[in-house]
Design an enzyme around this catalytic site. Structure first.
Site, PDB file in Angstrom:
ATOM      1  N   HIS A 359       0.834  -1.204   0.000  1.00  0.00           N
ATOM      2  CA  HIS A 359       0.000   0.000   0.000  1.00  0.00           C
ATOM      3  C   HIS A 359       0.864   1.248   0.000  1.00  0.00           C
ATOM      4  O   HIS A 359       2.054   1.187   0.290  1.00  0.00           O
ATOM      5  CB  HIS A 359      -0.985  -0.006   1.166  1.00  0.00           C
ATOM      6  CG  HIS A 359      -0.393   0.089   2.546  1.00  0.00           C
ATOM      7  ND1 HIS A 359      -0.316   1.266   3.246  1.00  0.00           N
ATOM      8  CD2 HIS A 359       0.121  -0.853   3.366  1.00  0.00           C
ATOM      9  CE1 HIS A 359       0.215   1.039   4.438  1.00  0.00           C
ATOM     10  NE2 HIS A 359       0.493  -0.239   4.536  1.00  0.00           N
ATOM     11  N   ASP A 370       6.472   1.318   7.490  1.00  0.00           N
ATOM     12  CA  ASP A 370       5.100   1.012   7.085  1.00  0.00           C
ATOM     13  C   ASP A 370       4.469   2.192   6.399  1.00  0.00           C
ATOM     14  O   ASP A 370       4.077   3.146   7.055  1.00  0.00           O
ATOM     15  CB  ASP A 370       4.303   0.639   8.340  1.00  0.00           C
ATOM     16  CG  ASP A 370       2.868   0.281   8.021  1.00  0.00           C
ATOM     17  OD1 ASP A 370       2.522   0.177   6.833  1.00  0.00           O
ATOM     18  OD2 ASP A 370       2.084   0.118   8.969  1.00  0.00           O
ATOM     19  N   GLU A 407      -5.161   1.247   2.655  1.00  0.00           N
ATOM     20  CA  GLU A 407      -4.947   0.003   3.412  1.00  0.00           C
ATOM     21  C   GLU A 407      -5.135   0.269   4.887  1.00  0.00           C
ATOM     22  O   GLU A 407      -5.681  -0.532   5.633  1.00  0.00           O
ATOM     23  CB  GLU A 407      -3.531  -0.531   3.150  1.00  0.00           C
ATOM     24  CG  GLU A 407      -3.261  -1.911   3.775  1.00  0.00           C
ATOM     25  CD  GLU A 407      -2.609  -1.888   5.154  1.00  0.00           C
ATOM     26  OE1 GLU A 407      -2.331  -2.973   5.679  1.00  0.00           O
ATOM     27  OE2 GLU A 407      -2.370  -0.809   5.712  1.00  0.00           O
ATOM     28  N   GLU A 408      -4.643   1.442   5.316  1.00  0.00           N
ATOM     29  CA  GLU A 408      -4.623   1.724   6.753  1.00  0.00           C
ATOM     30  C   GLU A 408      -6.018   1.841   7.354  1.00  0.00           C
ATOM     31  O   GLU A 408      -6.222   1.533   8.511  1.00  0.00           O
ATOM     32  CB  GLU A 408      -3.801   2.986   7.030  1.00  0.00           C
ATOM     33  CG  GLU A 408      -2.308   2.827   6.723  1.00  0.00           C
ATOM     34  CD  GLU A 408      -1.595   1.851   7.665  1.00  0.00           C
ATOM     35  OE1 GLU A 408      -2.267   1.219   8.502  1.00  0.00           O
ATOM     36  OE2 GLU A 408      -0.360   1.737   7.562  1.00  0.00           O
ATOM     37  N   ASP A 436       4.658  -5.196   2.808  1.00  0.00           N
ATOM     38  CA  ASP A 436       4.109  -3.984   3.409  1.00  0.00           C
ATOM     39  C   ASP A 436       5.223  -3.413   4.273  1.00  0.00           C
ATOM     40  O   ASP A 436       5.995  -2.571   3.813  1.00  0.00           O
ATOM     41  CB  ASP A 436       2.854  -4.376   4.209  1.00  0.00           C
ATOM     42  CG  ASP A 436       2.176  -3.229   4.914  1.00  0.00           C
ATOM     43  OD1 ASP A 436       2.817  -2.200   5.126  1.00  0.00           O
ATOM     44  OD2 ASP A 436       0.986  -3.367   5.281  1.00  0.00           O
ATOM     45  N   HIS A 519       8.355   2.159  16.080  1.00  0.00           N
ATOM     46  CA  HIS A 519       7.179   2.864  16.601  1.00  0.00           C
ATOM     47  C   HIS A 519       6.035   2.734  15.595  1.00  0.00           C
ATOM     48  O   HIS A 519       5.860   3.577  14.720  1.00  0.00           O
ATOM     49  CB  HIS A 519       7.479   4.343  16.816  1.00  0.00           C
ATOM     50  CG  HIS A 519       8.580   4.641  17.796  1.00  0.00           C
ATOM     51  ND1 HIS A 519       9.918   4.489  17.502  1.00  0.00           N
ATOM     52  CD2 HIS A 519       8.539   5.091  19.078  1.00  0.00           C
ATOM     53  CE1 HIS A 519      10.648   4.845  18.552  1.00  0.00           C
ATOM     54  NE2 HIS A 519       9.832   5.207  19.523  1.00  0.00           N
TER      55      HIS A 519
HETATM   56 ZN    ZN Z   1       1.128  -1.241   6.354  1.00  0.00          ZN
END
Ligand code: ZN
Ligand code: NAG
Ligand code: NAG
Ligand code: NAG
Ligand code: NAG
Ligand code: NAG
Ligand code: NAG
Ligand code: NAG
Ligand code: NAG
Ligand code: NAG
Length: 706
Positions: A359, A370, A407-408, A436, A519
């Protein structure tokens, strides 16, 4: 109690925040050979692909992605830029857009009023760091929960541990009043949306979710400096994230089961909370938790796993105490356009397609792990294939690259896309490869459908791990992890596997106990953190990228598709034994008959055995007609597992061999229809699912046979 403990021990994995899990299931592995070869022997094409990877360009892609705000629905700049980079390498590109429900924060506040009238007012902000430029960007994304309920709540509050159903059940049984109160839960364990769902189901009116350094084990401020001075957690770090009811349905909550196009009919939102929630850092949660000390039930009496954390001065009593919490979470609802970037290289076999995705939306300006460790790797992968295409090479199978949006919020871009293209995917998808969080730690980490296990380990032997010790990805993985997990709902593979029955893998790295703290979903997942702590020199990015690239190459180039249906049999055997333990600890062995399922698994194994014999003949006699037919069976047999309808109350999830756990979300449960019915004490339902699961396994065997 014991039963649920058994169900949940296997599943303490978090999304995007993948934790090292220590289960060793060596029996699940099919090893191709055991003699280490170093350096790995690569074919000419493999060398071209691997040598094309440069840490310098990966670093440039990462810099671009980590310096742009890209919350879902706000802009198409990032997917457009991504598609342009892929197009430069010869991919035919486009944006696939959807109109989806999203929401954004307008006002957030939290205030504590003690019994004596004085107050405490957390800022709900993460620290701005001079050395980490994006943490101070004036346009930075505030800490909030995606798909959270818009509203206020004012009440006493209760500490509920990780917010699992069993936590609520336990403290209610101990006499703690939950109805009308606000839940104070810590991160870890179940997906955050399920914490809020459980609180709502227990009649609570709001939820606050905090990060607890107890989950950091030894990597804490007691032993190490905190970020940015050292690798331990910055006390102000806040985990943002979605609170959708992920284990019921991923994707746009207003269009369950069909794509969200402009003008699509929209349903009431059943898979998002009806109570407001906010995330908070541990340093700001500390006074709130301290105010509960010695009120309600003490931690020792509660006696739940992971109940006690490591915040100084906090006793983890349940409360409530004579203090009132006022929570305000005002959100704005929108129907916004989201954009998946797609890139295609036609294969000569048009009915065989391999999809690779990640994503591009992120909860912060940053997202170096991420999702942008994956985003940077996908551009470098496109570049590697661009180089190979220039030599005149053509893939046998079609390559589709995807950079998913939203995606989140709940796997929205990928789910809507699968819902739109599912008839085509069912006919032509060979596999879906997901990356990811490509790099967040130093241990290579893989979860995959069983038919991809053999390829997962054989490719790992082909890639050098960058620790200067003459070791491959396989060596590190085998020593430090040694297990390929089942797939839950941690990322965009979810709809492919659980809805469409497509083989899939999720790959990346995870933290070793002494690696720097990652984090999750915080502003501190930044370019600065990545270059100073997680992957200086982008050398692990390079190795994981080479790994993904070689896996894709073999899937689109090998004459005989490198999938192993037989490993499904091996895994199902092992999972049947686990299921029998679950049933036995529920004292249901005498009343739940498994024979139909055992027979179906045996039938499947025989079919897979015959299939392999035939495939060996096809390969050794170089019979391409025969091989083509067999390749199609390898592509198709997984559809059998999704052929018997969905799980109770969550029909989107149709795979009857594994599913995201109903009360875990991210982490998987095997034989979910049966396991969860037994856990719920509904043996009628369990029997029905023994029968349906057996039919699904037979359907898969049939496809391999015919
Ligand atoms: Zn992700
Ligand atoms: C009120 O109670 C809180 C929590 O016990 C304490 O920290 C604070 O000092 C008290 N304030 C006053 C004015 O007594
Ligand atoms: C964690 O730290 C403690 C005390 O510093 C030490 O005894 C223990 O061995 C460490 N554990 C690990 C896994 O590093
Ligand atoms: C919610 O609380 C905020 C802050 O306390 C306040 O400004 C707002 O008016 C409240 N909204 C409603 C709908 O009560
Ligand atoms: C690729 O295949 C599609 C579908 O068959 C076709 O429409 C398209 O024209 C092809 N593109 C190229 C560049 O060959
Ligand atoms: C690439 O890696 C080399 C050594 O492995 C390192 O010296 C260099 O700084 C790295 N480049 C970047 C841009 O990180
Ligand atoms: C199963 O039976 C044992 C022995 O009678 C009992 O201790 C246990 O609580 C039972 N478990 C369940 C889940 O009912
Ligand atoms: C297998 O057959 C194909 C044509 O179908 C031919 O191009 C290839 O050279 C053959 N390979 C071997 C090892 O005989
Ligand atoms: C290839 O296999 C098919 C199906 O088994 C068979 O009909 C055909 O005769 C074989 N071709 C050759 C050249 O052996
Ligand atoms: C058990 O599941 C069946 C569906 O097969 C349902 O009709 C029934 O209400 C459930 N029983 C309980 C006690 O939940």
């Amino acid at each position: 109690m014991r039963l649920t403990a058994l169900l949940l021990t296997a599943v303490t994995v978090y999304a995007c925040d993948k934790e090292y899990h220590f289960r060793h299931h060596d029996r699940h592995l099919q090893r191709r050979d055991t003699s280490p070869v170093f350096p790995p022997l690569l074919s000419q094409n493999e060398q071209i692909l691997v040598n094309s990877f440069q840490n310098k360009s990966i670093s440039e892609w990462s810099y671009y992605y980590t310096h742009k705000r890209n919350v879902a629905g706000e802009s198409n700049a990032v997917p457009k830029w991504t598609a342009e980079r892929w197009a430069e390498q010869g991919f035919r590109t486009r944006l696939d857009s959807y109109h989806v429900y999203l929401n954004y924060p307008v006002h957030r506040s939290l205030e504590l009023r003690y019994g004596n009238g004085s107050g405490y007012h957390p800022t709900l902000e993460e620290q701005v760091l001079d050395v980490d430029e994006t943490t101070g960007d004036p346009d930075r994304v505030p800490a909030f929960h995606g798909y959270s309920f818009s509203g206020n709540a004012s009440a006493e509050y209760v500490y509920v541990g990780r917010g699992q159903r069993d936590d609520f059940k336990r403290i209610q049984a101990l006499g703690v009043r939950l109805k009308g109160k606000i839940a104070f839960a810590k991160y870890g364990g179940p997906f955050r949306g399920l914490k809020v769902k459980n609180a709502q189901e227990y009649g609570m009116i709001g939820a606050v979710i905090f990060t607890d350094p107890g989950d950091d084990k030894n990597m804490t401020a007691k032993n190490y400096l905190t970020y940015p001075d050292g690798p331990a957690r910055n006390p102000t770090g806040i985990q943002k994230g979605s609170v959708q009811f992920l284990s019921t349905y991923p994707g746009d909550p207003t269009t369950p089961g069909y794509p969200s196009k402009e003008g699509s009919p929209r349903m009431d939102k059943k898979t998002v909370p009806q109570i407001p929630s906010l995330p908070i850092s541990w340093i700001e949660a500390q006074p709130l938790l301290m105010a509960l000390n010695d009120h309600g039930v003490d931690a020792k009496t509660v006696d739940r796993p992971n109940w006690v954390g490591a915040i100084d001065g906090v006793k983890y009593s349940t409360g409530p105490s004579p203090a009132t919490l006022t929570l305000s979470n005002i959100m704005e609802d929108k129907i916004d356009r989201i954009h998946n970037a797609m890139g295609i290289i036609n294969g000569t076999n048009e009915d065989e397609v391999v999809i690779v995705g990640n994503h591009h939306d992120a909860w912060m300006i940053g997202g170096a792990a991420d999702p942008h460790s994956g985003s940077a790797i996908l551009i470098e992968l496109a570049k590697a294939f661009g180089t190979l295409l220039k030599t005149g090479w053509k893939p046998k199978r079609t390559i589709v690259l995807a950079s998913w949006d939203a995606e989140e919020y709940g796997l929205v871009g990928s789910t809507e896309w699968v819902e739109e293209y599912v008839p085509w995917l069912r006919d032509s998808a060979v596999a879906y490869l997901n990356i990811d969080v490509g790099v967040a730690g130093s241990i290579p980490d893989f979860s995959a459908t069983p038919d991809l296990h053999a390829l997962t380990t054989s490719i790992a032997r082909k890639v050098i791990w960058p620790n200067g010790k003459d070791r491959t990805v396989y060596d590190i993985w085998e020593e430090k992890a040694g297990e390929i997990g089942a797939l839950g709902a941690q990322s965009d593979y979810t709809a492919f596997v659980h809805h469409a029955g497509i083989a899939a893998i999720d790959m990346g790295t995870t933290r070793a106990p002494n690696d720097p703290i990652y984090h999750t979903h915080s502003n501190f997942d930044s370019f600065h953190w990545m270059t100073k702590f997680a992957d200086p020199g982008f050398v692990m990015h390079k190795a994981i990228g080479q790994y993904l690239t070689l896996m894709l190459y073999h899937l689109v180039d090998d004459e005989s598709l490198p999938l192993e249906p037989r490993n499904y049999g091996t895994e199902m055997d092992a999972w049947l034994k686990e299921l029998q333990q679950v049933v036995s600890s529920a004292n249901a062995t005498a009343v739940l008959e498994f024979k139909a399922l055992e027979d179906a698994v045996a039938t499947f194994e025989a079919a897979a055995q015959n299939f392999n014999t035939l495939r060996e003949i096809a390969v050794s006699s170089n019979n391409s007609t025969l091989l083509k037919g067999l390749n199609h069976k390898t592509r198709d047999f997984g559809r059998g597992f999704v052929s018997q309808g969905g799980l109770p109350g969550r029909e989107f999830y149709q795979h009857l061999i594994f599913a995201p756990g109903i009360d875990t979300g991210y982490a998987p449960v095997t034989f979910p229809g049966i396991t969860e019915a037994v856990a719920a004490g509904n043996l009628t339902l369990a029997r029905e699912f023994v029968s349906r699961t057996a039919k699904a396994v037979l359907a898969a065997a049939d496809i391999l046979n015919t």
